[in-house]
Design a protein around this motif. Structure first.
Motif, PDB file in Angstrom:
ATOM      1  N   ALA A 219       0.860  -1.184   0.000  1.00 37.31           N
ATOM      2  CA  ALA A 219       0.000   0.000   0.000  1.00 37.31           C
ATOM      3  C   ALA A 219       0.893   1.231   0.000  1.00 37.31           C
ATOM      4  O   ALA A 219       2.112   1.128   0.196  1.00 37.31           O
ATOM      5  CB  ALA A 219      -0.905  -0.009   1.232  1.00 37.31           C
TER       6      ALA A 219
ATOM      7  N   SER B 220      -4.103   3.272  -8.974  1.00 38.79           N
ATOM      8  CA  SER B 220      -5.369   2.587  -9.254  1.00 38.79           C
ATOM      9  C   SER B 220      -5.216   1.538 -10.359  1.00 38.79           C
ATOM     10  O   SER B 220      -5.979   0.576 -10.406  1.00 38.79           O
ATOM     11  CB  SER B 220      -6.455   3.601  -9.632  1.00 38.79           C
ATOM     12  OG  SER B 220      -6.233   4.128 -10.928  1.00 38.79           O
TER      13      SER B 220
ATOM     14  N   ASP C  18      -4.573  -1.728  -8.555  1.00 36.84           N
ATOM     15  CA  ASP C  18      -5.356  -1.998  -7.340  1.00 36.84           C
ATOM     16  C   ASP C  18      -4.498  -1.824  -6.099  1.00 36.84           C
ATOM     17  O   ASP C  18      -4.577  -2.602  -5.138  1.00 36.84           O
ATOM     18  CB  ASP C  18      -5.949  -3.412  -7.372  1.00 36.84           C
ATOM     19  CG  ASP C  18      -7.035  -3.555  -8.427  1.00 36.84           C
ATOM     20  OD1 ASP C  18      -7.783  -2.575  -8.640  1.00 36.84           O
ATOM     21  OD2 ASP C  18      -7.114  -4.622  -9.053  1.00 36.84           O
TER      22      ASP C  18
ATOM     23  N   PRO D  61      -3.671   0.017  -2.794  1.00 33.63           N
ATOM     24  CA  PRO D  61      -4.330   0.913  -1.834  1.00 33.63           C
ATOM     25  C   PRO D  61      -3.513   2.180  -1.611  1.00 33.63           C
ATOM     26  O   PRO D  61      -2.298   2.111  -1.386  1.00 33.63           O
ATOM     27  CB  PRO D  61      -4.385   0.071  -0.547  1.00 33.63           C
ATOM     28  CG  PRO D  61      -4.214  -1.333  -0.986  1.00 33.63           C
ATOM     29  CD  PRO D  61      -3.359  -1.303  -2.214  1.00 33.63           C
TER      30      PRO D  61
ATOM     31  N   LYS E 198     -11.491   3.094  -6.613  1.00 31.22           N
ATOM     32  CA  LYS E 198     -11.752   2.202  -5.469  1.00 31.22           C
ATOM     33  C   LYS E 198     -10.552   2.072  -4.548  1.00 31.22           C
ATOM     34  O   LYS E 198     -10.690   1.653  -3.399  1.00 31.22           O
ATOM     35  CB  LYS E 198     -12.159   0.817  -5.972  1.00 31.22           C
ATOM     36  CG  LYS E 198     -13.377   0.813  -6.904  1.00 31.22           C
ATOM     37  CD  LYS E 198     -14.615   1.340  -6.208  1.00 31.22           C
ATOM     38  CE  LYS E 198     -15.831   1.241  -7.117  1.00 31.22           C
ATOM     39  NZ  LYS E 198     -17.033   1.896  -6.526  1.00 31.22           N
ATOM     40  N   ASN E 199      -9.363   2.412  -5.057  1.00 34.18           N
ATOM     41  CA  ASN E 199      -8.146   2.218  -4.256  1.00 34.18           C
ATOM     42  C   ASN E 199      -7.785   3.430  -3.399  1.00 34.18           C
ATOM     43  O   ASN E 199      -6.881   3.356  -2.574  1.00 34.18           O
ATOM     44  CB  ASN E 199      -6.955   1.954  -5.189  1.00 34.18           C
ATOM     45  CG  ASN E 199      -6.537   3.207  -5.941  1.00 34.18           C
ATOM     46  OD1 ASN E 199      -7.395   3.911  -6.502  1.00 34.18           O
ATOM     47  ND2 ASN E 199      -5.260   3.517  -5.947  1.00 34.18           N
ATOM     48  N   THR E 200      -8.481   4.567  -3.617  1.00 35.83           N
ATOM     49  CA  THR E 200      -8.042   5.842  -3.036  1.00 35.83           C
ATOM     50  C   THR E 200      -8.880   6.244  -1.828  1.00 35.83           C
ATOM     51  O   THR E 200     -10.114   6.317  -1.913  1.00 35.83           O
ATOM     52  CB  THR E 200      -8.092   6.952  -4.112  1.00 35.83           C
ATOM     53  OG1 THR E 200      -7.257   6.567  -5.207  1.00 35.83           O
ATOM     54  CG2 THR E 200      -7.615   8.277  -3.544  1.00 35.83           C
TER      55      THR E 200
ATOM     56  N   ARG F 162      -3.472  -6.666  -1.583  1.00 34.18           N
ATOM     57  CA  ARG F 162      -3.989  -5.335  -1.936  1.00 34.18           C
ATOM     58  C   ARG F 162      -5.519  -5.273  -1.933  1.00 34.18           C
ATOM     59  O   ARG F 162      -6.115  -4.342  -1.401  1.00 34.18           O
ATOM     60  CB  ARG F 162      -3.431  -4.918  -3.296  1.00 34.18           C
ATOM     61  CG  ARG F 162      -1.931  -4.707  -3.279  1.00 34.18           C
ATOM     62  CD  ARG F 162      -1.381  -4.368  -4.660  1.00 34.18           C
ATOM     63  NE  ARG F 162       0.049  -4.118  -4.599  1.00 34.18           N
ATOM     64  CZ  ARG F 162       0.779  -3.741  -5.637  1.00 34.18           C
ATOM     65  NH1 ARG F 162       0.210  -3.588  -6.837  1.00 34.18           N
ATOM     66  NH2 ARG F 162       2.077  -3.524  -5.507  1.00 34.18           N
TER      67      ARG F 162
ATOM     68  N   ILE G  93      -7.951  -3.016   0.572  1.00 30.66           N
ATOM     69  CA  ILE G  93      -8.980  -2.091   0.068  1.00 30.66           C
ATOM     70  C   ILE G  93     -10.332  -2.435   0.679  1.00 30.66           C
ATOM     71  O   ILE G  93     -11.101  -1.547   1.087  1.00 30.66           O
ATOM     72  CB  ILE G  93      -9.037  -2.140  -1.473  1.00 30.66           C
ATOM     73  CG1 ILE G  93      -7.778  -1.502  -2.063  1.00 30.66           C
ATOM     74  CG2 ILE G  93     -10.291  -1.430  -1.998  1.00 30.66           C
ATOM     75  CD1 ILE G  93      -7.655  -1.636  -3.577  1.00 30.66           C
TER      76      ILE G  93
ATOM     77  N   SER H 218     -12.544  -0.036   3.151  1.00 32.35           N
ATOM     78  CA  SER H 218     -13.886   0.352   2.686  1.00 32.35           C
ATOM     79  C   SER H 218     -14.982   0.012   3.679  1.00 32.35           C
ATOM     80  O   SER H 218     -16.052   0.641   3.665  1.00 32.35           O
ATOM     81  CB  SER H 218     -14.199  -0.344   1.352  1.00 32.35           C
ATOM     82  OG  SER H 218     -13.262  -0.025   0.368  1.00 32.35           O
TER      83      SER H 218
ATOM     84  N   GLY I  95     -14.328   6.731  -0.072  1.00 32.29           N
ATOM     85  CA  GLY I  95     -12.914   7.093   0.054  1.00 32.29           C
ATOM     86  C   GLY I  95     -12.599   8.199   1.037  1.00 32.29           C
ATOM     87  O   GLY I  95     -11.438   8.404   1.380  1.00 32.29           O
TER      88      GLY I  95
END
Length: 405
Positions: free
Chosen positions: A108, A126, A129, A131, A148-150, A342, A346, A350, A369
């Motif tokens: 990450a 991103s 994937d 994080p 989705k990773n941020t 990873r 994530i 989340s 996020g």
């Protein structure tokens, strides 16, 4: 008589124990787990080097403490290993360095500092994937791109502006409404321009008249013309939003030209709550207010981090506790994921809540996020130190407003 070719019972026992220990070592090492690589990206060269250096220090202190306390306990005591990247205060380099971190196998990334730097770095992450936890980049758009990773640990400028304006109205009302007119001064990038647009929309609704909005580049080498313009307009308040170098230059030029409004009320004001600014330019700094990232002054670890920062030869600023707390959060996320995987990290970020370290956020939880509990504090330079003046639950001192020297 015992033959030298025949080992004694004691020597056999010693040899056996040694062999047993040697055989056990790989198991112990396996139980501890391999080190987990964590990417730390900061601008430690270029225009934003002061902030990046402090952010790097905060991350290093966090990893030092985590490893000293036994590592990632959920991963058999695996140690955290920093893989550092210098974005050089340049968005293109930030993306290139993120690609390098991915190639080095980090689980990450934490950091970024500066909205433009965070935008390109998190976009690059991103693709893998990977994080990415933003420490300070404040532009609202950073968590509105569907990545989705941020994730962002700190408040966005929309969140900071909302708190800043609510507290400004309360401050002005409590003082008998001495402030009515405002000049906004902002850097012309993603962060400053977006924040100025919000202020232009909201300040008139609250009864303030904006006399002028002045933008400047980052880096800027001269603020004389900006200050001359402020002098001619004679506002009650100056609201700056910029990075360290430009804020210090603005405050120093105002002090040299004896331009002193009823208040300098910075919002994310770069050096406005930096102990380096206070130490180097005490007269320019005294009385400056700021609504910005700042640690909980009532948490004993805040004072400890300040001592360790000064022991390392640096002046304390929010970057240290911010990155210290962000790295601890990411370590917690890796533990909750159960592996340096990873996608699992994530998923943990989340869906779960986390400690906020020394920041005044309570439990951190992310929605699209953004850390929904992130909150700025209001500070003022008083007596050569930075004191929290709002909200009341964190306050160390009463506000000096309108400013009386």
């Amino acid at each position: 008589m015992t033959s030298i070719l025949v080992p004694s019972r004691r020597s056999v026992l010693r040899t056996g124990l040694a062999a047993t220990s040697l055989m056990a070592m790989p198991a112990i090492l396996r139980a501890q787990g391999a080190a987990v690589k964590l990417g730390i990206i900061q601008p430690v060269t270029g225009a934003l080097a002061n902030d990046g250096d402090l952010g790097k220090l905060g991350a290093e202190l966090a990893v030092q403490d985590i490893n000293a306390a036994g590592g990632l306990k959920g991963l058999g005591g695996a140690k955290l290993e920093i893989v550092f990247a210098d974005s050089r205060s340049n968005p293109e380099t930030a993306a290139q360095e993120t690609e390098r971190l991915n190639g080095e196998g980090v689980a990450a990334i934490v950091g970024g500092f500066g909205s433009g730097l965070c935008a390109t770095a998190s976009q690059a992450a991103s693709r893998y994937d990977l994080p990415y936890l933003i420490d300070v980049g404040v532009a609202d758009q950073l968590t509105q791109r569907g990545l989705k990773n941020t994730f962002r640990f700190s408040p966005s400028f929309g969140m900071v502006t909302k708190s800043a304006l609510e507290r400004l109205v309360a401050l002005n009302d409590a003082a008998g409404k001495p402030a009515r007119t405002v000049v906004i001064v902002h850097e012309d990038g993603l962060f400053g321009s977006g924040l100025a647009k919000l202020l232009q929309a909201e300040l008139p609704k609250l009864g303030f008249e904006i006399l002028e909005t002045v933008s400047h580049p980052s880096p800027a080498r001269d603020m004389a013309n900006v200050v001359l313009r402020i002098r001619s307009l004679q506002p009650d308040l100056v609201i700056p939003s910029n990075y360290y170098g430009e804020f210090v230059l603005l405050a120093r030029t105002m002090q040299q030209q004896r331009v002193r409004p009823k208040g300098i009320y910075a919002i994310l004001g770069g050096g406005a709550s930096s102990l380096r600014f206070v130490k180097e330019f005490p007269q320019a700094a005294e009385g400056v207010m700021d609504c910005n990232h700042w640690p909980d002054p009532k948490n004993p670890l805040t004072a400890e981090l300040r001592k360790r920062t000064e022991a390392a030869g640096r002046a304390f600023a929010y970057n240290v506790p911010m990155n210290y707390s962000a790295v601890r959060l990411m370590a917690e996320a890796i533990e909750k994921a159960g592996a340096p995987d990873r996608l699992k990290i994530i998923e943990a970020l989340s869906t779960q809540s986390f400690s906020s370290g020394v920041m005044p956020y309570g439990q951190s939880k992310f929605a699209t996020g953004q850390n929904t509990s992130a909150m700025p504090l209001n500070t003022q330079v008083q007596g050569g130190d930075v004191k929290v003046i709002a909200p009341e639950s964190f306050a160390e001192a009463k506000a000096n407003f309108p400013f009386k020297a």
